[in-house]
Design an enzyme around this catalytic site. Structure first.
Site, PDB file in Angstrom:
ATOM      1  CG  ASP A   1       7.397  35.607  68.661  1.00  0.00           C
ATOM      2  OD1 ASP A   1       7.376  35.183  69.829  1.00  0.00           O
ATOM      3  OD2 ASP A   1       6.400  36.146  68.127  1.00  0.00           O
TER       4      ASP A   1
ATOM      5  CG  ASP B   1       6.690  41.253  76.829  1.00  0.00           C
ATOM      6  OD1 ASP B   1       7.426  41.975  77.498  1.00  0.00           O
ATOM      7  OD2 ASP B   1       5.534  41.592  76.506  1.00  0.00           O
TER       8      ASP B   1
ATOM      9  N   GLY C   1       7.712  36.465  80.019  1.00  0.00           N
ATOM     10  CA  GLY C   1       8.246  35.134  80.342  1.00  0.00           C
ATOM     11  C   GLY C   1       7.158  34.093  80.534  1.00  0.00           C
TER      12      GLY C   1
ATOM     13  CB  THR D   1       4.610  32.507  76.127  1.00  0.00           C
ATOM     14  OG1 THR D   1       3.631  33.539  76.128  1.00  0.00           O
ATOM     15  CG2 THR D   1       4.333  31.515  75.024  1.00  0.00           C
ATOM     16  CG  LEU D   2      10.518  30.192  76.892  1.00  0.00           C
ATOM     17  CD1 LEU D   2      10.245  29.971  75.411  1.00  0.00           C
ATOM     18  CD2 LEU D   2      11.848  30.915  77.052  1.00  0.00           C
TER      19      LEU D   2
ATOM     20  CE  LYS E   1       8.544  43.580  73.733  1.00  0.00           C
ATOM     21  NZ  LYS E   1       7.134  43.805  73.991  1.00  0.00           N
TER      22      LYS E   1
ATOM     23  CG  ASP F   1       0.519  39.306  65.799  1.00  0.00           C
ATOM     24  OD1 ASP F   1       1.280  38.791  66.648  1.00  0.00           O
ATOM     25  OD2 ASP F   1      -0.698  39.467  65.996  1.00  0.00           O
TER      26      ASP F   1
ATOM     27  NE  ARG G   1       0.967  36.371  62.811  1.00  0.00           N
ATOM     28  CZ  ARG G   1       1.093  36.277  64.128  1.00  0.00           C
ATOM     29  NH1 ARG G   1       2.280  36.289  64.667  1.00  0.00           N
ATOM     30  NH2 ARG G   1       0.030  36.170  64.900  1.00  0.00           N
TER      31      ARG G   1
HETATM   32  P1  IMP Z   1       5.405  36.625  77.182  1.00  0.00           P
HETATM   33  O1  IMP Z   1       4.525  35.454  77.526  1.00  0.00           O
HETATM   34  O2  IMP Z   1       4.944  37.882  77.831  1.00  0.00           O
HETATM   35  O3  IMP Z   1       6.892  36.382  77.362  1.00  0.00           O
HETATM   36  O4  IMP Z   1       5.163  36.943  75.660  1.00  0.00           O
HETATM   37  C1  IMP Z   1       5.561  36.122  74.684  1.00  0.00           C
HETATM   38  C2  IMP Z   1       4.601  36.158  73.508  1.00  0.00           C
HETATM   39  O5  IMP Z   1       3.920  37.402  73.378  1.00  0.00           O
HETATM   40  C3  IMP Z   1       5.424  35.996  72.265  1.00  0.00           C
HETATM   41  O6  IMP Z   1       5.367  34.648  71.855  1.00  0.00           O
HETATM   42  C4  IMP Z   1       4.781  36.937  71.277  1.00  0.00           C
HETATM   43  O7  IMP Z   1       3.876  36.226  70.456  1.00  0.00           O
HETATM   44  C5  IMP Z   1       4.014  37.939  72.085  1.00  0.00           C
HETATM   45  N1  IMP Z   1       4.749  39.234  72.186  1.00  0.00           N
HETATM   46  C6  IMP Z   1       5.456  39.711  73.230  1.00  0.00           C
HETATM   47  N2  IMP Z   1       5.991  40.902  72.975  1.00  0.00           N
HETATM   48  C7  IMP Z   1       5.613  41.207  71.704  1.00  0.00           C
HETATM   49  C8  IMP Z   1       5.892  42.338  70.840  1.00  0.00           C
HETATM   50  O8  IMP Z   1       6.598  43.309  71.155  1.00  0.00           O
HETATM   51  N3  IMP Z   1       5.327  42.264  69.603  1.00  0.00           N
HETATM   52  C9  IMP Z   1       4.563  41.222  69.168  1.00  0.00           C
HETATM   53  N4  IMP Z   1       4.301  40.153  69.935  1.00  0.00           N
HETATM   54  C10 IMP Z   1       4.823  40.142  71.196  1.00  0.00           C
HETATM   55 MG    MG Z   2       1.668  37.454  68.863  1.00  0.00          MG
END
Ligand code: IMP
Ligand code: MG
Length: 198
Positions: free
Chosen positions: A102, A105, A107, A109-110, A133, A161, A167
């Protein structure tokens, strides 16, 4: 639900149009690399709505699996390292894999999931995120396909969410400040009901 938003960041119509474009571009890519079938991996729960709509624009066979990752734990920023709660079951060896999330943010998770997928030696691996973002990533990752680049706000809707709510909102927006990280989400909303207003 829309009244809980301070600002709409992406409208329902913009989402619909952009997803149709992305579906076309991805179909084109897979045609070019000679893939007859794609293994789509969605990071749940956040990418469920996006993946469901995106994959319906694919003009080729799709195998679907999900990987469940969590790092937010009802907060509006990651509170732990991304944790794999439920693993992929498809065999991805020599398959054309598309990882769908989705939002990008930090990075984390990816990055974590692409490493896991790469270890299975797919024939190709591409990543597609609905939102990116605009902020310095903690981990260097560059998604292959991005729906929209948005400012660094915590957003909800269309799969995203806050504490598992919103959602099902058809657009994407920023929650009103008093609804972000309340000590008790339900209590904060009750104060907002007409019956409890003084
Ligand atoms: P990352 O690992 O920080 O890149 O975050 C990715 C995961 O965090 C995404 O798969 C989202 O589920 C959750 N996430 C990041 N930013 C947001 C947001 O602004 N709203 C809701 N979920 C978010
Ligand atoms: Mg989430």
């Amino acid at each position: 639900m829309k009244k809980d938003l301070a600002q709409i960041v992406v409208t329902e119509e913009e989402i619909r149009r952009r997803i149709a474009e992305l579906g076309g571009q991805l179909t084109e890519l897979y045609r070019k690399i000679g893939a007859e079938e794609v293994s789509a991996i969605c990071i749940t729960n956040g990418s469920i709505m996006f993946a469901a709509d995106l994959l319906r624009h694919f003009e080729l066979h799709v195998r679907l699996d999900c990987v469940r990752v969590s790092s937010y734990k009802d907060e509006d920023r990651p509170v732990t390292e991304p944790e794999i709660i439920d693993q992929i079951r498809l065999d991805l060896t020599q398959q054309h894999v598309l990882l769908i999330d989705d939002i990008l943010d930090t990075g984390g998770t990816l990055d974590k999931v692409t490493r896991i997928l790469r270890a299975q030696k797919p024939a190709s691996l591409h990543t597609c995120v609905l939102l990116n973002k605009k902020r310095r990533k903690q981990v260097r990752v560059k998604p292959d396909f991005v729906g929209f680049t948005i400012p660094d706000h915590f957003v909800v809707g269309y799969g995203l969410d806050f504490a598992e709510r919103y959602r099902n909102l058809p657009c994407i927006g920023v929650l009103r400040p008093e609804l972000q990280n309340p000590p008790n989400w339900c209590a904060a909303r009750k104060e907002d009901q007409p019956s409890s207003r003084r």
